[in-house]
Design a protein around this motif. Structure first.
Motif, short mmCIF file in Angstrom:
data_model
loop_
_atom_site.label_atom_id
_atom_site.label_comp_id
_atom_site.label_asym_id
_atom_site.label_seq_id
_atom_site.Cartn_x
_atom_site.Cartn_y
_atom_site.Cartn_z
N VAL A 34 1.27 1.25 3.23
CA VAL A 34 1.73 2.23 2.25
C VAL A 34 3.19 2.60 2.54
O VAL A 34 3.52 3.00 3.65
CB VAL A 34 0.83 3.50 2.28
CG1 VAL A 34 1.40 4.60 1.40
CG2 VAL A 34 -0.59 3.15 1.86
N ILE A 37 4.43 7.57 -1.33
CA ILE A 37 3.35 8.48 -1.72
C ILE A 37 3.93 9.54 -2.65
O ILE A 37 4.98 10.12 -2.38
CB ILE A 37 2.71 9.17 -0.49
CG1 ILE A 37 2.04 8.14 0.42
CG2 ILE A 37 1.70 10.24 -0.93
CD1 ILE A 37 1.44 8.73 1.70
N CYS A 64 7.18 5.97 5.55
CA CYS A 64 6.72 6.15 4.18
C CYS A 64 7.56 7.23 3.47
O CYS A 64 7.82 8.28 4.04
CB CYS A 64 5.25 6.55 4.20
SG CYS A 64 4.51 6.67 2.59
N ASP A 99 2.75 3.83 -4.06
CA ASP A 99 1.61 3.07 -3.56
C ASP A 99 0.35 3.94 -3.65
O ASP A 99 -0.72 3.47 -4.01
CB ASP A 99 1.83 2.63 -2.12
CG ASP A 99 2.93 1.59 -1.98
OD1 ASP A 99 3.18 0.84 -2.95
OD2 ASP A 99 3.56 1.54 -0.91
N VAL A 100 0.51 5.23 -3.32
CA VAL A 100 -0.60 6.19 -3.39
C VAL A 100 -0.10 7.44 -4.11
O VAL A 100 0.96 7.97 -3.77
CB VAL A 100 -1.11 6.57 -1.98
CG1 VAL A 100 -2.24 7.59 -2.08
CG2 VAL A 100 -1.58 5.34 -1.22
N SER A 121 1.45 4.14 -10.32
CA SER A 121 0.92 4.10 -8.96
C SER A 121 -0.10 2.98 -8.81
O SER A 121 -0.67 2.52 -9.80
CB SER A 121 0.27 5.43 -8.59
OG SER A 121 -0.84 5.67 -9.41
N LEU A 174 -7.82 5.50 4.12
CA LEU A 174 -6.82 4.45 4.06
C LEU A 174 -6.72 3.68 5.38
O LEU A 174 -6.37 2.49 5.38
CB LEU A 174 -5.46 5.02 3.67
CG LEU A 174 -5.37 5.56 2.24
CD1 LEU A 174 -4.00 6.15 1.98
CD2 LEU A 174 -5.71 4.49 1.21
#
Length: 180
Positions: A34, A37, A64, A99-100, A121, A174
């Motif tokens: 990831v 976010i 991230c 990604d999330v 997303s 995750l």
């Protein structure tokens, strides 16, 4: 409920149905993969602000990028006549791909689900206590059911919503995903 409010409710339901029907390519990945976010929040308490700040710091240390969109208290100027966030308010947040995408909102308004459906997303995460979305057949019977594909992962909880527990649960799930 007066006629104007019924029209607004019908408009919101139709708009949400339209957004839900848009294609969404789901992809779940291990936490190590990831890189971005997005966090959707509404009226966070001081304690929740600290929790979110700690989460952001932790994820930044993991390499991230974390972006947040928050609707503060008494933010009527950021909402349109239907009670949904204005596009100008969401534009910067929704211009990125995440990604999330984590919706931290709970309750009966559509702010979180609406922003979720307007953002790009790979994985959409919601809390089990957020409001159900009525289907077209439900609108006729005034009955509401569960989500219609808004979220790819829903964290269910029996106790009152606790942001730190919710974020921790997401990270735990995750981490369990096999690396590609």
């Amino acid at each position: 409920m007066n006629v104007v409010e019924k029209i607004r409710e019908q408009y919101r339901a139709n708009l949400m149905q339209e957004l839900v029907s848009k294609p969404h390519r789901k992809k779940i990945m291990h936490l190590d993969e990831v890189r971005s976010i997005g966090v959707i929040a509404r009226c966070l308490s001081d304690a929740e602000q600290i929790t979110l700040s700690q989460f952001t710091h932790h994820m930044t240390n993991r390499g991230c990028m974390v972006r947040k969109i928050e609707l503060p208290h008494n933010a009527d100027e950021l909402l349109d006549k239907y009670g949904l966030p204005k596009m100008e308010f969401m534009q910067l947040f929704s211009s990125y791909h995440y990604d999330v995408l984590i919706d931290t909102t709970t309750g009966s308004d559509l702010y979180g689900p609406y922003v979720t459906l307007n953002a790009s997303s790979s994985l959409r995460v919601g809390y089990g206590g957020t409001p159900p979305l009525p289907s077209p057949s439900d609108q006729k019977s005034n009955d509401t059911k569960s989500y219609l594909n808004i979220y790819d992962l829903i964290i269910m909880g029996n106790e009152p919503f606790e942001l730190s527990r919710y974020l921790t649960n997401i990270l735990e799930y995750l981490i369990r995903i096999k690396k590609s």
